[in-house]
Every structure is written in C-alpha cells, then in structure tokens.
Write an enzyme that holds these catalytic residues in place. Structure first.
Site, PDB file in Angstrom:
ATOM      1  N   THR A 189       8.251  74.376  53.580  1.00 35.86           N
ATOM      2  CA  THR A 189       8.968  75.239  54.055  1.00 35.86           C
ATOM      3  C   THR A 189       8.144  76.111  54.575  1.00 35.86           C
ATOM      4  O   THR A 189       7.769  77.504  54.381  1.00 35.86           O
ATOM      5  CB  THR A 189      10.332  75.581  53.399  1.00 35.86           C
ATOM      6  OG1 THR A 189      11.134  76.273  54.801  1.00 35.86           O
ATOM      7  CG2 THR A 189      10.082  76.812  52.387  1.00 35.86           C
ATOM      8  N   GLU A 190       8.329  76.186  56.491  1.00 37.02           N
ATOM      9  CA  GLU A 190       7.396  77.164  57.237  1.00 37.02           C
ATOM     10  C   GLU A 190       7.163  78.501  56.267  1.00 37.02           C
ATOM     11  O   GLU A 190       5.837  79.761  56.709  1.00 37.02           O
ATOM     12  CB  GLU A 190       7.089  77.064  58.559  1.00 37.02           C
ATOM     13  CG  GLU A 190       9.177  78.023  59.343  1.00 37.02           C
ATOM     14  CD  GLU A 190       9.342  77.997  60.548  1.00 37.02           C
ATOM     15  OE1 GLU A 190       9.001  76.559  61.125  1.00 37.02           O
ATOM     16  OE2 GLU A 190      10.214  78.507  60.903  1.00 37.02           O
ATOM     17  N   ASN A 191       8.702  79.715  56.332  1.00 31.04           N
ATOM     18  CA  ASN A 191       8.931  80.886  55.962  1.00 31.04           C
ATOM     19  C   ASN A 191       8.257  80.675  54.089  1.00 31.04           C
ATOM     20  O   ASN A 191       8.063  82.127  53.785  1.00 31.04           O
ATOM     21  CB  ASN A 191       9.900  80.974  55.684  1.00 31.04           C
ATOM     22  CG  ASN A 191      10.921  80.241  55.127  1.00 31.04           C
ATOM     23  OD1 ASN A 191      10.661  79.230  54.798  1.00 31.04           O
ATOM     24  ND2 ASN A 191      11.706  80.990  53.423  1.00 31.04           N
ATOM     25  N   SER A 215       0.373  79.256  55.343  1.00 30.67           N
ATOM     26  CA  SER A 215       1.432  78.014  55.614  1.00 30.67           C
ATOM     27  C   SER A 215       1.579  77.118  56.283  1.00 30.67           C
ATOM     28  O   SER A 215       1.598  76.449  56.770  1.00 30.67           O
ATOM     29  CB  SER A 215       2.697  79.206  55.218  1.00 30.67           C
ATOM     30  OG  SER A 215       4.426  78.091  55.244  1.00 30.67           O
TER      31      SER A 215
END
Lengths: 244, 212
Positions: free
Chosen positions: B46-48, B88
């Site tokens: 997940t990008e975060n 990320s």
C-alpha cells in the site's frame, strides 16, 4: 571567508508548542507530515492557528479531511497556497478552491515525495516517467531515456517542517509508528527548520543505533505531546469469529 | 447476468500470479484483497507504507495509524514491513510491484488510463495513481463497463484527463475481461449470460475475438 555557522544541534527540546513554533512567520512555506489525518502533528497544527500567522504555503499530502487536521488552517483562512497530491472528500479545500481563496497545486504522490527528498538530499532536479503525456507535463522539460519520455521535476523545500514521531530522544533521533511515518522523515530533511511533536521523549541512548528511523541531524526542535486524538478517517472492522 | 462487484473482485484475484507483489487502488480494487487465496504467497503493498497489508482488523484491534491508501483501518501480516513514502514510491516507480489493480473512469483500447478527474467536475486529485500507472509491471483496470448515464468507459480515445499513456494491460468490467491492444479490446472472457453483441453495443472501440 566567514567561519562555520552557529551550531543548531543542542538544547532542542522545547517546553511548549508555542515555544517550538517560534519564528514561524507570515508567508512561510510549511510542510506538514501525515497521510490524511494519520500521523498529523495535532498540537503543532493547532499551535500555528493560535500563533496568528497567515498567507502560509502548505505542503502536505491532503490538507486535512472531515473538518480535522489541516482543515483547521483552511477554516482559519491562513493558507494562501496548497501543494498536495489528493483532495478527495476534503470539502474544506474544495470550498476554498471554488471560492478562489486558495491556490492549489496537485502533484503525483511519488513525484511529490521525491521532490521533497531531493530538496533534503541536495539534488536540484530529477527526471521521472510519472506524468508524461498528462497535464502534469505541461510547461516542463521532457527528455527521452531508454525510449521513454521523462519529466524534469524540481526539488521542493520549505522553511519549516512540522511532523509527528512516536518517540524522540533529545538529539532528535526519531522512531515512527506504522503508517504514521509516511512523508515525515523526508519533510524533516527538506525544511530549514524541523519541528517534531513526539508522543514520548526518551533519554539519549535509548535507541539502538541500528533502530533509529531518522537521525537527529534533520531535527531542530522537539516538543513532547502525550495526548492525541488520532481520529479515524474510515474505521473499518470485521466481526470476530466465534471463540477468538 | 453481469458480474457483481464481489464476483469482479474474485475474477480479478485470479489474474494475480502466486508469489506476486500487488498494489490495490482505491475503490473497487480494494475488494480484491478479500479474494486472494491465503496459500498464494501474494504480498499486498500500500502506497502509504506497508508491504504485507492484511485484512480489516477485528473490532477492538483497529489502530488509526495503521491504514491503507483509502485511509481505511487495516492490519499488517506476519513478515510485513512499514516504511516512508519515498521508499514506497521507489518500490512503485522502480518496477518492483508486479501487479497493480486500479479503478478507471476511461480506458482506451491502446491502454491509456483516465482515473483522476472529470472535465467540469470536482478534481479528486492524483494521489499515487500516475506513479502506479507508469511504474507497475502489469496493470489491470477494474471498472463498471458503462457510466451511470450509460456512456462507454472503454473507448477509442480517452476524453478525460489522462493518468498515464499506454499503461493498462487488461480491463475487467462487470461484462467481461479484455486485453488492450492497438486494434481494439480483445475479449478474453464474458461474464455468464452476457452476449458479445451487448458488449459491442456498450463499448466505444472495436471488440475483437479470438487470439491475436
């Protein structure tokens, strides 16, 4: 030739939020950590409103949501421009944008954080494939590498960075918690003055050197704030199966 | 009967090779997480800042500081890791994510994707979509076949602002699964009870049959 600049890496711990925010001026470019409301320096955000500064340029992924976090700055009318990646359901920002009160620059998230990292790492600009062939490319130098168009993106720095850390020692070595880390370590690198709101201040030597997430070289002021709201943006749970 | 949202999620999950690193976009793609077989060794990114994102937490175990890209509370699986946004997006832009499943407003036959703004409408923002679209090894776009007004979302050329050019490999809709290509959308699978005629009527570009 002049001598070295005065050392900034002593006496970093401040007794209050107001003291930590000293020198934050009208028109300042301010980075604020957080992915949405997750990882916001809540007390520093409130403190900036209380300080009464205005015309700020806010650099943050979302600029708040649900009336919380950086929505406080928008509601107080102290922001001139927002550089962010996503607006979504941020009604406060939609309203301010529509009314022409706030200028908004939307940046792809990977480019956003890399521009911030570059500012902190002494890189003036870099080429990225992200945004080629889209509106993001407008007005930017485009150069082909390995047969793919890339955009030249400039570093993005700031006067101040306001971040939240789980734990800090007096030198400013930081550890973050889970996804509250997000942009914060990069913003600490990219700002002239970095302010950390730590859930817990721990003695020097508490952290094993290998376990420091961000070395204190990137931190200038620390204030301990033990109480946080930590609001849920979208609280989603599943039922616990029988017997667990 | 066209596929339901849950059936689409299930079908999308079958597109993911075992042993892959997968990023799921906001919206419809989020549902895919629940359909991945536990023994497939698939790691969700997940990008975060999570590699090894787990399911939604049990009631009472939710942490507002453990969230996905849609800002929903999630969990972290055994062996998962957390990291900052620069790392990320190095994973994303650097081509380390094998499969990305993204929502779409329009997809062109050639694989152009539009999923962040409607002309004249509210600007939702770009988020990580442009980086995911330009950096991922395989992109599956997932969307209903037509808009609420009945307009095709699979089109010859996108008229909405682009997320990235020539990035989508396959499109999964409630009517079927398609491969993008310069001549048109190649039909790979029809939802049960859906006819090729219906698909062609609701698609704004040629729909091709058989192997290229």
């Amino acid at each position: 030739m002049s001598g070295p600049r005065p050392g900034r890496h002593r006496d970093k711990v401040r007794a209050s939020v107001a003291e930590a925010l000293e020198g934050l001026h009208d028109g300042a470019r301010v980075m604020v950590g957080g992915f949405g409301l997750c990882g916001n320096p809540e007390a520093l955000i409130r403190g900036v409103v209380e300080r009464g500064v205005r015309d700020l340029v806010l650099i943050s992924n979302n600029a708040g949501n649900l009336g919380k976090g950086l929505n406080l700055w928008l509601q107080a009318g102290i922001v001139r421009k927002v550089i962010c990646t996503y607006i979504g359901t941020n009604e406060a920002l939609h309203e301010q944008m529509a009314a022409g009160r706030v200028e908004v620059e939307i940046v792809p998230q990977g480019t956003f954080v890399e521009r911030i990292r570059a500012a902190g790492a002494g890189i003036a600009a870099f080429y990225t494939p992200t945004g080629a062939g889209t509106v993001v490319a407008e007005g930017k130098e485009i150069r082909e590498f390995d047969g793919r168009p890339h955009l030249l993106e400039r570093a993005l720095g700031a006067d101040f960075a306001l971040v939240r850390a789980r734990r800090a020692d007096p030198f400013g070595n930081l550890r973050f918690w889970r996804t509250a880390r997000n942009f914060s370590p990069l913003m600490c690198m990219a700002a002239r003055t970095t302010l950390v709101e730590a859930d817990e201040l721990v003695p020097l030597g508490t952290f094993d050197p290998d376990d420091v997430h961000l070395p204190g070289i990137f931190v200038h002021r620390i204030v301990e704030v033990r109480e946080h709201e930590d609001p849920f943006e979208y609280r989603v749970v599943r039922p616990r199966p029988e017997g667990r | 009967m066209p596929w339901s949202r849950e059936q689409m999620a299930e079908r999308a999950a079958r597109e993911i090779p075992p042993g892959s690193i997968v990023n799921l976009g906001i919206g419809l793609p989020t549902l895919v997480a629940d359909c991945i077989p536990p023994d497939a060794d698939i790691w969700l990114h997940t990008e975060n800042g999570i590699l090894g994102m787990g399911p939604f937490p049990y009631e009472g175990e939710e942490d507002p500081q453990i969230i996905n890209a849609g800002k929903q509370t999630v969990t972290i699986v055994r062996g998962g890791s957390t990291f900052d946004s620069a790392l990320s997006f190095a994973m994303i832009r650097g081509g380390h994510v094998d499969v990305t499943i993204l929502g779409a407003m329009q997809v062109s036959a050639a694989g152009d994707l539009a999923n962040w703004a409607i002309p004249g409408g509210k600007v939702m923002g770009i988020g990580g979509a442009m980086d995911l679209a330009s950096g991922s090894g395989f992109i599956l776009a997932m969307t209903t076949h037509v808009t609420r007004e009945g307009e095709p979302k699979l089109v010859a050329e996108c008229t909405y602002p682009l997320t990235a050019r020539r990035c989508v490999h396959r499109v999964l809709t409630d009517l079927g699964l398609f491969a993008c290509g310069p001549e048109g959308f190649r039909l790979l699978e029809l939802a049960p009870g859906v006819s090729l005629d219906e698909v062609r009527r609701k698609t704004g570009a040629p729909v091709l049959e058989g192997r290229p």
